[in-house]
Design a protein around this motif. Structure first.
Motif, PDB file in Angstrom:
ATOM      1  N   SER A  75       0.807  -1.219   0.000  1.00 44.99           N
ATOM      2  CA  SER A  75       0.000   0.000   0.000  1.00 44.99           C
ATOM      3  C   SER A  75       0.840   1.268   0.000  1.00 44.99           C
ATOM      4  CB  SER A  75      -0.931   0.012   1.217  1.00 44.99           C
ATOM      5  OG  SER A  75      -1.825  -1.085   1.185  1.00 44.99           O
ATOM      6  N   VAL A  76       2.030   1.209   0.583  1.00 44.79           N
ATOM      7  CA  VAL A  76       2.858   2.405   0.741  1.00 44.79           C
ATOM      8  C   VAL A  76       4.074   2.377  -0.187  1.00 44.79           C
ATOM      9  CG1 VAL A  76       4.078   3.849   2.420  1.00 44.79           C
ATOM     10  CG2 VAL A  76       2.091   2.534   3.149  1.00 44.79           C
ATOM     11  N   GLY A  77       4.486   1.169  -0.619  1.00 46.08           N
ATOM     12  CA  GLY A  77       5.666   1.053  -1.445  1.00 46.08           C
ATOM     13  C   GLY A  77       6.953   1.115  -0.649  1.00 46.08           C
ATOM     14  N   LEU A  78       6.887   0.666   0.609  1.00 50.67           N
ATOM     15  CA  LEU A  78       8.027   0.741   1.510  1.00 50.67           C
ATOM     16  C   LEU A  78       8.345  -0.653   2.030  1.00 50.67           C
ATOM     17  CD1 LEU A  78       9.896   2.849   2.903  1.00 50.67           C
ATOM     18  CD2 LEU A  78       8.262   2.861   4.800  1.00 50.67           C
ATOM     19  N   ARG A  79       9.544  -1.134   1.759  1.00 52.41           N
ATOM     20  CA  ARG A  79       9.977  -2.437   2.249  1.00 52.41           C
ATOM     21  C   ARG A  79      10.607  -2.250   3.626  1.00 52.41           C
ATOM     22  NH1 ARG A  79      12.635  -6.351  -2.109  1.00 52.41           N
ATOM     23  NH2 ARG A  79      11.953  -7.764  -0.458  1.00 52.41           N
ATOM     24  N   VAL A  80      10.077  -2.961   4.613  1.00 52.18           N
ATOM     25  CA  VAL A  80      10.531  -2.770   5.986  1.00 52.18           C
ATOM     26  C   VAL A  80      11.083  -4.080   6.537  1.00 52.18           C
ATOM     27  CG1 VAL A  80       8.780  -0.992   6.296  1.00 52.18           C
ATOM     28  CG2 VAL A  80       8.313  -3.300   7.090  1.00 52.18           C
ATOM     29  N   GLU A  81      11.967  -3.958   7.502  1.00 50.02           N
ATOM     30  CA  GLU A  81      12.512  -5.102   8.207  1.00 50.02           C
ATOM     31  C   GLU A  81      12.080  -5.038   9.665  1.00 50.02           C
ATOM     32  OE1 GLU A  81      16.775  -4.563   9.643  1.00 50.02           O
ATOM     33  OE2 GLU A  81      16.798  -3.313   7.824  1.00 50.02           O
ATOM     34  N   VAL A  82      11.843  -6.201  10.260  1.00 50.46           N
ATOM     35  CA  VAL A  82      11.535  -6.277  11.685  1.00 50.46           C
ATOM     36  C   VAL A  82      12.860  -6.361  12.433  1.00 50.46           C
ATOM     37  CG1 VAL A  82      10.343  -7.556  13.490  1.00 50.46           C
ATOM     38  CG2 VAL A  82       9.361  -7.452  11.195  1.00 50.46           C
ATOM     39  N   SER A  83      13.114  -5.383  13.277  1.00 51.48           N
ATOM     40  CA  SER A  83      14.401  -5.334  13.951  1.00 51.48           C
ATOM     41  C   SER A  83      14.273  -4.545  15.248  1.00 51.48           C
ATOM     42  CB  SER A  83      15.452  -4.677  13.041  1.00 51.48           C
ATOM     43  OG  SER A  83      16.674  -4.491  13.723  1.00 51.48           O
ATOM     44  N   GLY A  84      15.147  -4.846  16.197  1.00 47.59           N
ATOM     45  CA  GLY A  84      15.228  -4.080  17.436  1.00 47.59           C
ATOM     46  C   GLY A  84      16.321  -3.045  17.391  1.00 47.59           C
ATOM     47  N   ASP A  85      16.972  -2.907  16.249  1.00 48.50           N
ATOM     48  CA  ASP A  85      18.066  -1.958  16.083  1.00 48.50           C
ATOM     49  C   ASP A  85      17.599  -0.831  15.176  1.00 48.50           C
ATOM     50  OD1 ASP A  85      20.415  -0.593  15.743  1.00 48.50           O
ATOM     51  OD2 ASP A  85      21.334  -2.088  14.428  1.00 48.50           O
ATOM     52  N   VAL A  86      17.423   0.363  15.748  1.00 43.19           N
ATOM     53  CA  VAL A  86      16.923   1.487  14.953  1.00 43.19           C
ATOM     54  C   VAL A  86      18.018   2.495  14.633  1.00 43.19           C
ATOM     55  CG1 VAL A  86      14.649   1.220  15.979  1.00 43.19           C
ATOM     56  CG2 VAL A  86      16.241   2.865  16.964  1.00 43.19           C
ATOM     57  N   ALA A  87      19.227   2.256  15.115  1.00 37.32           N
ATOM     58  CA  ALA A  87      20.312   3.211  14.897  1.00 37.32           C
ATOM     59  C   ALA A  87      20.573   3.389  13.407  1.00 37.32           C
ATOM     60  CB  ALA A  87      21.583   2.734  15.598  1.00 37.32           C
ATOM     61  N   GLY A  88      20.530   4.635  12.951  1.00 33.48           N
ATOM     62  CA  GLY A  88      20.818   4.940  11.563  1.00 33.48           C
ATOM     63  C   GLY A  88      19.690   4.684  10.591  1.00 33.48           C
ATOM     64  N   ALA A  89      18.548   4.193  11.062  1.00 36.75           N
ATOM     65  CA  ALA A  89      17.420   3.915  10.158  1.00 36.75           C
ATOM     66  C   ALA A  89      16.824   5.228   9.654  1.00 36.75           C
ATOM     67  CB  ALA A  89      16.361   3.086  10.864  1.00 36.75           C
ATOM     68  N   GLY A  90      16.436   5.241   8.389  1.00 41.28           N
ATOM     69  CA  GLY A  90      15.777   6.420   7.852  1.00 41.28           C
ATOM     70  C   GLY A  90      14.342   6.536   8.322  1.00 41.28           C
ATOM     71  N   TRP A  91      13.711   5.387   8.576  1.00 39.25           N
ATOM     72  CA  TRP A  91      12.280   5.340   8.952  1.00 39.25           C
ATOM     73  C   TRP A  91      12.108   4.265  10.019  1.00 39.25           C
ATOM     74  CZ3 TRP A  91       8.607   1.432   8.691  1.00 39.25           C
ATOM     75  CH2 TRP A  91       7.254   1.787   8.665  1.00 39.25           C
ATOM     76  N   VAL A  92      11.433   4.613  11.099  1.00 39.47           N
ATOM     77  CA  VAL A  92      11.168   3.682  12.193  1.00 39.47           C
ATOM     78  C   VAL A  92       9.683   3.738  12.515  1.00 39.47           C
ATOM     79  CG1 VAL A  92      11.580   3.145  14.622  1.00 39.47           C
ATOM     80  CG2 VAL A  92      13.481   3.881  13.180  1.00 39.47           C
ATOM     81  N   PHE A  93       9.082   2.561  12.676  1.00 36.80           N
ATOM     82  CA  PHE A  93       7.647   2.485  12.989  1.00 36.80           C
ATOM     83  C   PHE A  93       7.426   1.537  14.159  1.00 36.80           C
ATOM     84  CE2 PHE A  93       3.739   0.009  12.693  1.00 36.80           C
ATOM     85  CZ  PHE A  93       2.767   0.989  12.635  1.00 36.80           C
TER      86      PHE A  93
END
Length: 411
Positions: A75-93
């Motif tokens: 729906s959004v065109g965004l490929r996401v990974e499930v992770s507990g590490d958010v350091a340096g991520a461009g997008w966090v949800f």
């Protein structure tokens, strides 16, 4: 370091700084345009992370993550990974679940520090919805413990993400919730009595930021602008007063600070809206609204001396199409898709009972086509439910190598 239209540039690469708080419906069709607008600001190849912590204790956690990933990709065109590490991520949800379960794992660890650093440094897109949104302020509503377990109303310390923005406030999603019917479930299921009691325990000068369901508050951290988008509004509540910023509002972060401090006058439009966000993000009907609309259309079609089974069948088909759109929704408290699917089975059964035999073919044929389409998409459970519902209405469906056949067995 140059700042251009709300985007900070480092080493020639644009790094957006944005905090998005969502009241509910974070993986539903109502929020698609919000997510698209925000994701459109990311640079190509930016890392996108889904934090599953708020619901990680649930037995179906893997299924919730899979549905959320499908939603963002399709729906959004965004490929996401499930992770507990958010350091340096461009997008966090992070979204639904238990606020306190998430806090216990975030507050003193690297995730909590990284989330605070993202907001303080005006770097990256951070999207917190439902339970996760509860954690953003200086205190958190322990909604599971109060509403579902019966604990005395109390606060838990929050992550403090708003304080670097000059906001001494708590965030309460589901602010306009009305599921209770005969009892007050507004304010994230607290109701007025409990919220008023809890407000007295907040530090002096702290405000409540209430975000309605299917509503997003988008804070551009560089341009210091605030936009309210979706179905409802943002309520800034202080002892004895409340100001509501409805969907479509664009203002400065400084105006929101003044409202939260109780010193603000009129909310002024933002001088320069971010280019990636349209001036009025469209508000889409919720699943509940669509379900009720289809149910009314169905009843109207079959009312009176001359029922119109074809119109009733179209209402059922529209309901099924909506179920496909909402299949990724991770909010489960209201029944949602399961409740709508039960209604669809009931309507199909009623169709079989009331449709005259002479006109039955123009009703059954589109329902069989619907069932074949559902099976083709792998929805075998729904397809079986449709066949059972048609059987309850007096239509027997048999699957053959040449396709489905239907008949009306003798009573």
């Amino acid at each position: 370091m140059a700042v251009v239209e709300g985007v900070r540039e480092r080493g020639g690469q644009a790094v957006p700084g944005m905090l998005v708080l969502i009241g509910s419906g974070e993986t539903s069709p109502t929020m698609v345009e919000v997510h698209r607008a925000v994701a459109g600001r990311l640079r190509p190849g930016a890392r996108a992370v889904l934090l599953d912590t708020p619901y990680a204790f649930q037995e179906n956690a893997a299924d919730i993550s899979a549905r959320a990933r499908r939603y963002f990709e399709r729906s959004v065109g965004l490929r996401v990974e499930v992770s507990g590490d958010v350091a340096g991520a461009g997008w966090v949800f992070a979204g639904p679940g238990s606020p306190t379960y998430a806090l216990d794992r975030w507050a003193g660890g690297p995730v909590g520090r990284d989330l605070r650093a993202r907001v303080r440094g005006r770097q990256g897109v951070t999207v917190l919805a439902s339970a996760a949104a509860c954690t953003a302020g200086l205190a958190t509503v322990p909604v599971y413990e109060i509403y579902k377990v019966g604990a005395e109303p109390h606060w838990r310390p929050g992550l403090g993400l708003l304080e670097p923005l000059g906001l001494r406030a708590v965030v309460i999603p589901h602010f306009d919730n009305a599921e209770g019917g005969t009892h007050d479930t507004r304010f994230c299921y607290l109701g007025e009595r409990r919220l008023a009691r809890m407000e007295r325990d907040l530090p002096p000068g702290a405000a409540v930021l209430g975000i309605d369901e299917h509503t997003a508050v988008l804070v551009d951290l560089d341009a210091e602008t605030v936009e309210v988008a979706g179905r409802g509004g943002l309520t800034v509540r202080l002892p004895g007063s409340a100001a509501v910023l409805p969907a479509g509002t664009r203002t400065g972060l400084a105006d929101l600070r003044r409202l939260a401090e109780g010193t603000g006058g009129a909310v002024r439009p933002a001088a320069a809206p971010p280019p990636a966000l349209p001036s009025a993000l469209p508000a889409r009907a919720t699943l509940e609204e669509t379900v009720r609309s289809c149910e009314r259309r169905f009843s109207t079609a079959l009312a009176g001396p001359e029922p119109d089974p074809a119109a009733a069948a179209r209402a059922v088909l529209d309901l099924e199409a909506e179920l496909v759109h909402w299949a990724a929704d991770t909010e489960e408290d209201t029944g949602g898709v399961d409740e709508a699917r039960d209604l669809m089975r009931l309507l199909v059964a009623r169709l079989g009972e009331v449709a005259p035999a002479a006109g039955l073919r123009r009703l059954v044929v589109p329902l069989l086509a619907l069932r074949e389409d559902v099976r083709g998409k792998g929805g075998y459970e729904t397809a079986d439910a449709l066949r059972q519902a048609m059987a309850e209405g007096g239509v027997l469906v048999e699957d053959t190598p040449d396709g489905p056949r239907w008949s009306i067995p003798p009573r």
